[in-house]
Design an enzyme around this catalytic site. Structure first.
Site, PDB file in Angstrom:
ATOM      1  N   ASP A 161     -29.678  -5.839 -30.746  1.00 44.28           N
ATOM      2  CA  ASP A 161     -30.004  -7.076 -30.031  1.00 44.28           C
ATOM      3  C   ASP A 161     -31.521  -7.168 -29.885  1.00 44.28           C
ATOM      4  OD1 ASP A 161     -29.273  -9.444 -28.310  1.00 44.28           O
ATOM      5  OD2 ASP A 161     -30.353  -8.237 -26.833  1.00 44.28           O
ATOM      6  N   GLU A 246     -28.306 -10.337 -35.050  1.00 43.72           N
ATOM      7  CA  GLU A 246     -27.994 -11.727 -34.731  1.00 43.72           C
ATOM      8  C   GLU A 246     -28.830 -12.640 -35.608  1.00 43.72           C
ATOM      9  OE1 GLU A 246     -27.395 -14.510 -30.720  1.00 43.72           O
ATOM     10  OE2 GLU A 246     -28.503 -12.616 -30.643  1.00 43.72           O
ATOM     11  N   CYS A 299     -17.936 -10.378 -21.999  1.00 42.45           N
ATOM     12  CA  CYS A 299     -17.740  -9.022 -21.470  1.00 42.45           C
ATOM     13  C   CYS A 299     -17.245  -8.120 -22.597  1.00 42.45           C
ATOM     14  CB  CYS A 299     -16.752  -9.027 -20.309  1.00 42.45           C
ATOM     15  SG  CYS A 299     -16.358  -7.366 -19.679  1.00 42.45           S
ATOM     16  N   CYS A 302     -13.518  -6.471 -21.426  1.00 40.75           N
ATOM     17  CA  CYS A 302     -12.246  -7.194 -21.359  1.00 40.75           C
ATOM     18  C   CYS A 302     -12.249  -8.518 -22.114  1.00 40.75           C
ATOM     19  CB  CYS A 302     -11.861  -7.452 -19.899  1.00 40.75           C
ATOM     20  SG  CYS A 302     -12.933  -8.646 -19.049  1.00 40.75           S
ATOM     21  N   CYS A 318     -18.810  -8.529 -14.506  1.00 35.36           N
ATOM     22  CA  CYS A 318     -17.725  -9.346 -15.057  1.00 35.36           C
ATOM     23  C   CYS A 318     -16.742  -9.718 -13.950  1.00 35.36           C
ATOM     24  CB  CYS A 318     -17.020  -8.579 -16.176  1.00 35.36           C
ATOM     25  SG  CYS A 318     -15.568  -9.436 -16.840  1.00 35.36           S
ATOM     26  N   ASP A 328     -28.652  -6.798 -22.235  1.00 33.10           N
ATOM     27  CA  ASP A 328     -29.008  -6.510 -23.619  1.00 33.10           C
ATOM     28  C   ASP A 328     -28.066  -5.490 -24.245  1.00 33.10           C
ATOM     29  OD1 ASP A 328     -31.148  -8.258 -23.355  1.00 33.10           O
ATOM     30  OD2 ASP A 328     -32.519  -6.686 -22.694  1.00 33.10           O
TER      31      ASP A 328
END
Length: 381
Positions: A161, A246, A299, A302, A318, A328
């Site tokens: 990232d 990304e 998240c 989950c 979360c 990050d």
């Protein structure tokens, strides 16, 4: 107009098309070069080897091909002040023996401080001599390097990232601090830029001297940044079989005037370019996840998607499972999962499936990344 072969050829080709709708190719401009050398006004073209002059015409031909195939804009004239100064010599126009380089039409070899020796057993095929705005001369030699070959296959996968405070954050939890090279020299740079702005415009010696001072600081910043990125990208490629990044649109992001300077200093585009060609060299996989993938808001435990995630929020909890996340690190973990899902299924990570955000039961990856893939069972089902 600077009277160089490529400028003269560009003018001739433009005139031929605008007046007679006639396309002039490389062979025609090469014949023009022979005629130009015989004129009194352009006799200085005979003082140098014909090879770099012919190379200029070949590069111009390539620029026109890119323009005709809509891969580039119409070629522009070279400027004495703004254009990069360089000369390219092929194997017939130089001699390289035992670390000594002699160019065509030169009696003495070049005095070169080599940054590193050539790979053992390699023979240079092209030599490029160039000068940067800081006045430094460089010699680059093109050759085959037998040591560049695929590395042993490993199972290591890492999500990367990109950021500003931390240059990159890895899915392992490691954060690489952003050195911010431009900020270090910002005071010195501002001082010499003010000195340059006070010099009268024109070709005066004092203005040229002030301009070189500015260029030297910019060169120092660029050199340190490039060196740091080379070390970082080489390490990532050597340690991991698959690297997931990304697909950022840096050109759009720098329109944010509050972050443009910091984004430019981080040089994410250069880092991606290095990862691309080094991964190709060493047999690694580079996966670019779609820019619309909500890596920061999703998240990683989950699959719950947060409603909002402004840039000033660096840690969050979360609402679904109560897991506390570093923004990050969480994004890097999600990028790794998305890249693995795309690699396993052979599906590209695209923005056309931004619905039904969830977690794949088979691989623990967001469904939307591989929506429609028969290897995954949708969470909605």
């Amino acid at each position: 107009m600077l009277r160089l072969p490529d400028n003269l050829a560009l003018a001739a080709r433009t005139e031929a098309w605008t007046r007679r709708q006639e396309r002039v190719n490389y062979n025609a401009t090469s014949a023009m070069l022979t005629v130009w050398k015989k004129t009194e006004e352009l006799a200085y073209l005979s003082e140098v080897s014909s090879v770099p002059l012919q190379q200029c015409l070949r590069h111009l031909q390539g620029a026109f091909v890119n323009f005709w195939q809509k891969r580039g804009k119409y070629p522009r004239f070279k400027s004495r002040k703004k254009s990069r100064r360089s000369a390219e010599y092929t194997s017939s126009a130089f001699r390289y023996r035992n670390g000594v380089l002699t160019l065509a039409k030169m009696t003495d070899p070049l005095e070169i401080v080599w940054s590193r020796p050539l790979p053992e057993g390699s023979v240079p095929t092209t030599v490029t001599v160039s000068q940067d705005p800081a006045g430094r001369w460089f010699v680059s030699m093109l050759c085959e390097d037998a040591s560049v070959k695929p590395l042993p296959v490993t199972d290591a996968v890492v999500g990367v990232d990109a950021g500003i405070t931390s240059l990159v954050t890895l899915s392992t939890g490691e954060k690489v601090t952003n050195p911010k090279f431009e900020r270090r020299d910002r005071v010195r740079l501002a001082k010499v830029q003010r000195e340059l702005s006070r010099k009268p415009t024109g070709d005066g010696a004092n203005r040229a001297k002030a301009r070189r001072k500015v260029a030297r600081i910019h060169a120092r910043i660029a050199d340190r940044r490039r060196d740091h990125l080379h070390k970082l990208t080489t390490r990532l490629v050597r340690e991991n079989q698959t690297i997931v990044i990304e697909d950022l649109t840096v050109r759009t992001m720098v329109k944010n005037h509050s972050l443009a300077r910091a984004i430019s200093d981080a040089s994410w585009t250069m880092m991606r370019s290095m990862l691309e060609y080094k991964a190709a060299w060493y047999g690694r996989n580079l996966v670019a996840v779609d820019r619309w993938f909500p890596s920061s808001k999703l998240c990683s435990a989950c699959g719950t998607l947060a409603k909002k995630m402004p840039l000033n929020v660096r840690t969050w909890t979360c609402e679904g499972c109560g897991t506390a996340h570093d923004r990050d690190v969480n994004a890097a973990i999600n990028l790794k999962a998305a890249g693995l899902a795309a690699s396993v299924c052979g599906a590209g990570v695209s923005s056309c499936c931004r619905t039904d955000l969830g977690v794949c039961r088979s691989h623990g990856s967001p469904d939307w990344v591989v929506a429609g893939c028969s290897a995954h069972t949708s969470r909605a089902s």
